[in-house]
Design a protein around this motif. Sequence first.
Motif, PDB file in Angstrom:
ATOM      1  N   VAL A  20       0.848  -1.191   0.000  1.00 50.17           N
ATOM      2  CA  VAL A  20       0.000   0.000   0.000  1.00 50.17           C
ATOM      3  C   VAL A  20       0.884   1.241   0.000  1.00 50.17           C
ATOM      4  O   VAL A  20       1.795   1.365   0.830  1.00 50.17           O
ATOM      5  N   LEU A  21       0.619   2.163  -0.936  1.00 46.41           N
ATOM      6  CA  LEU A  21       1.390   3.398  -1.024  1.00 46.41           C
ATOM      7  C   LEU A  21       0.828   4.472  -0.101  1.00 46.41           C
ATOM      8  O   LEU A  21       1.570   5.148   0.608  1.00 46.41           O
ATOM      9  N   ASP A  22      -0.492   4.680  -0.130  1.00 44.85           N
ATOM     10  CA  ASP A  22      -1.161   5.644   0.735  1.00 44.85           C
ATOM     11  C   ASP A  22      -2.624   5.242   0.845  1.00 44.85           C
ATOM     12  O   ASP A  22      -3.001   4.139   0.441  1.00 44.85           O
ATOM     13  N   ARG A  23      -3.463   6.130   1.350  1.00 45.31           N
ATOM     14  CA  ARG A  23      -4.868   5.791   1.551  1.00 45.31           C
ATOM     15  C   ARG A  23      -5.626   5.572   0.247  1.00 45.31           C
ATOM     16  O   ARG A  23      -6.703   4.975   0.245  1.00 45.31           O
ATOM     17  N   ASP A  24      -5.074   6.076  -0.851  1.00 47.60           N
ATOM     18  CA  ASP A  24      -5.781   6.004  -2.125  1.00 47.60           C
ATOM     19  C   ASP A  24      -5.097   5.135  -3.176  1.00 47.60           C
ATOM     20  O   ASP A  24      -5.690   4.876  -4.222  1.00 47.60           O
ATOM     21  N   HIS A  25      -3.839   4.709  -2.942  1.00 55.54           N
ATOM     22  CA  HIS A  25      -3.092   4.004  -3.967  1.00 55.54           C
ATOM     23  C   HIS A  25      -2.399   2.763  -3.403  1.00 55.54           C
ATOM     24  O   HIS A  25      -1.962   2.754  -2.249  1.00 55.54           O
ATOM     25  N   PHE A  26      -2.269   1.754  -4.236  1.00 55.04           N
ATOM     26  CA  PHE A  26      -1.500   0.567  -3.887  1.00 55.04           C
ATOM     27  C   PHE A  26      -0.825   0.034  -5.143  1.00 55.04           C
ATOM     28  O   PHE A  26      -1.139   0.453  -6.273  1.00 55.04           O
ATOM     29  N   LEU A  27       0.133  -0.890  -4.957  1.00 49.46           N
ATOM     30  CA  LEU A  27       0.848  -1.471  -6.090  1.00 49.46           C
ATOM     31  C   LEU A  27       0.779  -2.983  -6.028  1.00 49.46           C
ATOM     32  O   LEU A  27       0.680  -3.578  -4.960  1.00 49.46           O
TER      33      LEU A  27
ATOM     34  N   LYS B 123      -5.325   3.414  -8.345  1.00 50.43           N
ATOM     35  CA  LYS B 123      -6.026   4.334  -7.464  1.00 50.43           C
ATOM     36  C   LYS B 123      -7.361   3.719  -7.082  1.00 50.43           C
ATOM     37  O   LYS B 123      -8.082   3.180  -7.920  1.00 50.43           O
ATOM     38  N   LEU B 124      -7.697   3.810  -5.800  1.00 47.12           N
ATOM     39  CA  LEU B 124      -8.955   3.267  -5.299  1.00 47.12           C
ATOM     40  C   LEU B 124     -10.108   4.212  -5.590  1.00 47.12           C
ATOM     41  O   LEU B 124      -9.971   5.439  -5.518  1.00 47.12           O
ATOM     42  N   GLY B 125     -11.244   3.645  -5.912  1.00 50.73           N
ATOM     43  CA  GLY B 125     -12.473   4.403  -6.101  1.00 50.73           C
ATOM     44  C   GLY B 125     -13.643   3.533  -5.693  1.00 50.73           C
ATOM     45  O   GLY B 125     -13.471   2.476  -5.085  1.00 50.73           O
ATOM     46  N   ARG B 126     -14.841   3.953  -6.048  1.00 50.40           N
ATOM     47  CA  ARG B 126     -16.018   3.165  -5.698  1.00 50.40           C
ATOM     48  C   ARG B 126     -16.924   2.994  -6.900  1.00 50.40           C
ATOM     49  O   ARG B 126     -16.991   3.841  -7.788  1.00 50.40           O
ATOM     50  N   ASN B 127     -17.574   1.834  -6.913  1.00 48.72           N
ATOM     51  CA  ASN B 127     -18.586   1.528  -7.915  1.00 48.72           C
ATOM     52  C   ASN B 127     -19.845   1.120  -7.155  1.00 48.72           C
ATOM     53  O   ASN B 127     -20.027  -0.045  -6.826  1.00 48.72           O
ATOM     54  N   GLY B 128     -20.685   2.111  -6.845  1.00 47.28           N
ATOM     55  CA  GLY B 128     -21.838   1.833  -6.005  1.00 47.28           C
ATOM     56  C   GLY B 128     -21.394   1.490  -4.606  1.00 47.28           C
ATOM     57  O   GLY B 128     -20.751   2.283  -3.923  1.00 47.28           O
ATOM     58  N   LYS B 129     -21.703   0.271  -4.156  1.00 48.30           N
ATOM     59  CA  LYS B 129     -21.352  -0.168  -2.812  1.00 48.30           C
ATOM     60  C   LYS B 129     -20.040  -0.936  -2.770  1.00 48.30           C
ATOM     61  O   LYS B 129     -19.656  -1.444  -1.711  1.00 48.30           O
TER      62      LYS B 129
END
Length: 402
Positions: A18-25, A45-51
């Motif tokens: 995990v790089l930070d709260r929003d990114h991982f490798l 980069k992390l995001g959301r698709n509905g739930k």
Amino acid sequence: MSFTTLETTNFPLYAVNVLDRDHFLIAGGGGAAKTGVPNALNIYKLGRNGKDLKVTLVHNFEAGRRPIMNCAIHPTSNVIAVGMDNKCQLLELDVKEEVQNSQKVKGKNKVVVKEKTQKFTIKELESKVTVSGEDGDSKDDDDVGFQKVVRFTADGHYIVTGGSDGHVRVLKYPSLESVHDIKAHTTDVDDLDVHPNSRQFVTCSRDTTAYVWRLEEGKKQFQLYFSVNNQDDFFRVRACRFATNEKKEVSLYTINVPSKFNRKSPTPSYLVKWDCSKWLPQMSQPAGIEPLTQMAISSLHLSNVIRDSCILQLYIISLQPLVTLKGVHNIFVTGLAFLPDSQLVNNQLRNEFAVLSISADNTCKVTTLKRRGEYSIWWILVGFLLLLYLVVVGLAYAGLDL
């Protein structure tokens, strides 16, 4: 508890971080053979698709002929140490923010909206041979050992590596100057972890031994022993992780598997918590008869274990079983990492935790557990109506009695 496939790559995966709260490798590859399977490192980069969680690929780094088998992230700088064949390779991650104009429709009008995006680039820095054998660029790959694990110290001053030759190397950062070359074990170093004090580290090996080492001197301090009911059954350490609780107390957690496998009368594996002041077992929990392979410790004080049969088990920090989930991957799991607490993962999607898992089946998946003890608005409404009904019925009976 459920799992979702975040990404399917065109190469087997062996490293996740995990790089930070929003990114991982995630990283891996097919090796030096010209099979068409790339060696690469991807950043998402992390995001959301509905739930559900979703990911967007933001950078792909081609690693040439060498697969990336393990990695560690420097605690204070954008530098990643990766194991590529018999070398420890430093990669510098450069992140630049860019402002892009995009058009969005509001009512009948189109408006220009400025959006901030991040551009990632990776540059190769220094590298150091950390495993004995021929050079990684040798044509005879059979003679090349490989780095199995890498860790930074918490203060960021040193890198500790373990290899298939049983050696542990301690390197200065960022020069990669060799500080210690320790013949720690007679065969592969399965795992290692560095104490948060940056002065000690633990190694474990297929040769059934596990040791505590003083980093500054490169000297052995203790050997870790674990048995059940003082019997002769000896358990070797398969994986190890340090964890710090809210009181800043440090404990070591290990996966211990039977040193000898008996098909007729199999012995269970154990999760063990160690007292780091005396280096003695403090607590243990049997975890089934199938060999345990991977471990991660979260900031939520949960320990996580994967079995060879792709069963995901989760335990609270007191080693009491929490949940079990089957069929997460098709074949063996090669890495685990908990996502840190974040607005997206924990508040918006209302998860108690989220853990990434990768496999040689080319998939990266996320397993989540919804917050326990919370109820949806519909259940609250139903409960309220039921309570109201009972009150009305009660009052009616009371009226009849009068």
